[in-house]
Design a protein around this motif. Structure first.
Motif, PDB file in Angstrom:
ATOM      1  N   TRP A   1       0.824  -1.206   0.000  1.00 42.70           N
ATOM      2  CA  TRP A   1       0.000   0.000   0.000  1.00 42.70           C
ATOM      3  C   TRP A   1       0.861   1.259   0.000  1.00 42.70           C
ATOM      4  N   LEU A   2       0.446   2.234  -0.798  1.00 46.31           N
ATOM      5  CA  LEU A   2       1.115   3.531  -0.822  1.00 46.31           C
ATOM      6  C   LEU A   2       0.075   4.629  -0.657  1.00 46.31           C
ATOM      7  N   ASP A   3       0.302   5.505   0.311  1.00 45.64           N
ATOM      8  CA  ASP A   3      -0.493   6.724   0.460  1.00 45.64           C
ATOM      9  C   ASP A   3       0.384   7.882   0.004  1.00 45.64           C
TER      10      ASP A   3
ATOM     11  N   TYR B   1      -5.597   8.117   6.093  1.00 45.29           N
ATOM     12  CA  TYR B   1      -5.666   6.918   5.256  1.00 45.29           C
ATOM     13  C   TYR B   1      -4.589   5.925   5.687  1.00 45.29           C
ATOM     14  N   TYR B   2      -3.358   6.392   5.692  1.00 39.34           N
ATOM     15  CA  TYR B   2      -2.206   5.532   5.949  1.00 39.34           C
ATOM     16  C   TYR B   2      -2.357   4.711   7.227  1.00 39.34           C
ATOM     17  N   ASN B   3      -2.814   5.302   8.286  1.00 39.91           N
ATOM     18  CA  ASN B   3      -2.935   4.610   9.571  1.00 39.91           C
ATOM     19  C   ASN B   3      -3.981   3.499   9.551  1.00 39.91           C
ATOM     20  N   ASN B   4      -4.800   3.455   8.518  1.00 37.10           N
ATOM     21  CA  ASN B   4      -5.832   2.423   8.408  1.00 37.10           C
ATOM     22  C   ASN B   4      -5.503   1.340   7.389  1.00 37.10           C
ATOM     23  N   PHE B   5      -4.326   1.408   6.761  1.00 34.74           N
ATOM     24  CA  PHE B   5      -3.942   0.373   5.807  1.00 34.74           C
ATOM     25  C   PHE B   5      -3.736  -0.946   6.534  1.00 34.74           C
ATOM     26  N   ILE B   6      -4.197  -2.017   5.921  1.00 37.92           N
ATOM     27  CA  ILE B   6      -4.072  -3.357   6.496  1.00 37.92           C
ATOM     28  C   ILE B   6      -2.696  -3.929   6.142  1.00 37.92           C
ATOM     29  N   GLY B   7      -2.087  -4.628   7.081  1.00 40.83           N
ATOM     30  CA  GLY B   7      -0.816  -5.295   6.825  1.00 40.83           C
ATOM     31  C   GLY B   7       0.377  -4.411   7.089  1.00 40.83           C
ATOM     32  N   SER B   8       1.531  -4.988   6.945  1.00 34.59           N
ATOM     33  CA  SER B   8       2.765  -4.275   7.258  1.00 34.59           C
ATOM     34  C   SER B   8       3.476  -3.736   6.029  1.00 34.59           C
TER      35      SER B   8
ATOM     36  N   ILE C   1      -0.695  -0.901  -4.490  1.00 27.73           N
ATOM     37  CA  ILE C   1      -2.023  -0.289  -4.450  1.00 27.73           C
ATOM     38  C   ILE C   1      -1.833   1.147  -3.969  1.00 27.73           C
ATOM     39  N   ILE C   2      -2.277   2.089  -4.783  1.00 25.30           N
ATOM     40  CA  ILE C   2      -2.212   3.499  -4.403  1.00 25.30           C
ATOM     41  C   ILE C   2      -3.573   3.888  -3.850  1.00 25.30           C
ATOM     42  N   CYS C   3      -3.578   4.431  -2.649  1.00 24.87           N
ATOM     43  CA  CYS C   3      -4.825   4.780  -1.971  1.00 24.87           C
ATOM     44  C   CYS C   3      -4.618   6.087  -1.212  1.00 24.87           C
ATOM     45  N   SER C   4      -5.407   7.130  -1.551  1.00 26.90           N
ATOM     46  CA  SER C   4      -5.168   8.417  -0.915  1.00 26.90           C
ATOM     47  C   SER C   4      -6.312   9.397  -1.145  1.00 26.90           C
ATOM     48  N   ASN C   5      -6.183  10.526  -0.471  1.00 26.08           N
ATOM     49  CA  ASN C   5      -7.052  11.685  -0.637  1.00 26.08           C
ATOM     50  C   ASN C   5      -6.165  12.794  -1.207  1.00 26.08           C
ATOM     51  N   PRO C   6      -6.026  12.850  -2.529  1.00 22.98           N
ATOM     52  CA  PRO C   6      -5.101  13.818  -3.130  1.00 22.98           C
ATOM     53  C   PRO C   6      -5.678  15.222  -3.190  1.00 22.98           C
TER      54      PRO C   6
END
Length: 132
Positions: free
Chosen positions: A6-8, A16-23, A47-52
């Motif tokens: 995961w990438l924020d 967002y970042y603090n809620n990503f699953i896994g390490s 996986i890119i996941c964010s509020n840009p």
């Protein structure tokens, strides 16, 4: 999935970042001298996941495409989901596979969480024709 990375790209305070699953996760944040537009994450099955920032959406989509993730999930303004952007993403192999519309109190207009995935059948059609 267990092997997802995961990438924020716009971490800010980490909502967002603090809620990503896994390490397997990473972040970029210009305020912390890690600019998404020059930073390259190191991981497979990205996986890119964010509020840009809404003001630079074209640039955000272009950089996402360059990084070649398996999924792109962004919180966007509904009016920013345009045929031109959908076509650009589709030409790069990404199709809109999910959209969740929502109204966030005190935010401008309607928002949406969009997910674009490689080689998926799009859930939306569009036309670039201008009707008069």
């Amino acid at each position: 999935k267990e092997n997802d990375f995961w990438l924020d790209p716009f971490k800010n305070s980490g909502n967002y970042y603090n809620n990503f699953i896994g390490s397997k996760k990473d972040w970029a944040e210009i305020l912390d001298d890690r600019d998404f537009f020059s930073y390259t994450p190191q991981g497979d099955n990205l996986i890119i996941c964010s509020n840009p920032p809404y003001s630079i959406m074209d640039k955000v989509y272009e950089r996402c495409i360059e990084l070649n993730p398996v999924k792109i999930s962004l919180l966007v303004a509904v009016h920013s989901i345009t045929p031109r952007r959908l076509e650009r993403l589709s030409k790069a192999g990404y199709n809109l596979s999910s959209i969740k519309l929502m109204k966030v109190f005190k935010w401008y207009g309607m928002s949406a969480i969009v997910i674009f995935e490689k080689d998926k059948i799009p859930i939306i059609s569009y036309s670039r024709k201008v009707y008069r």
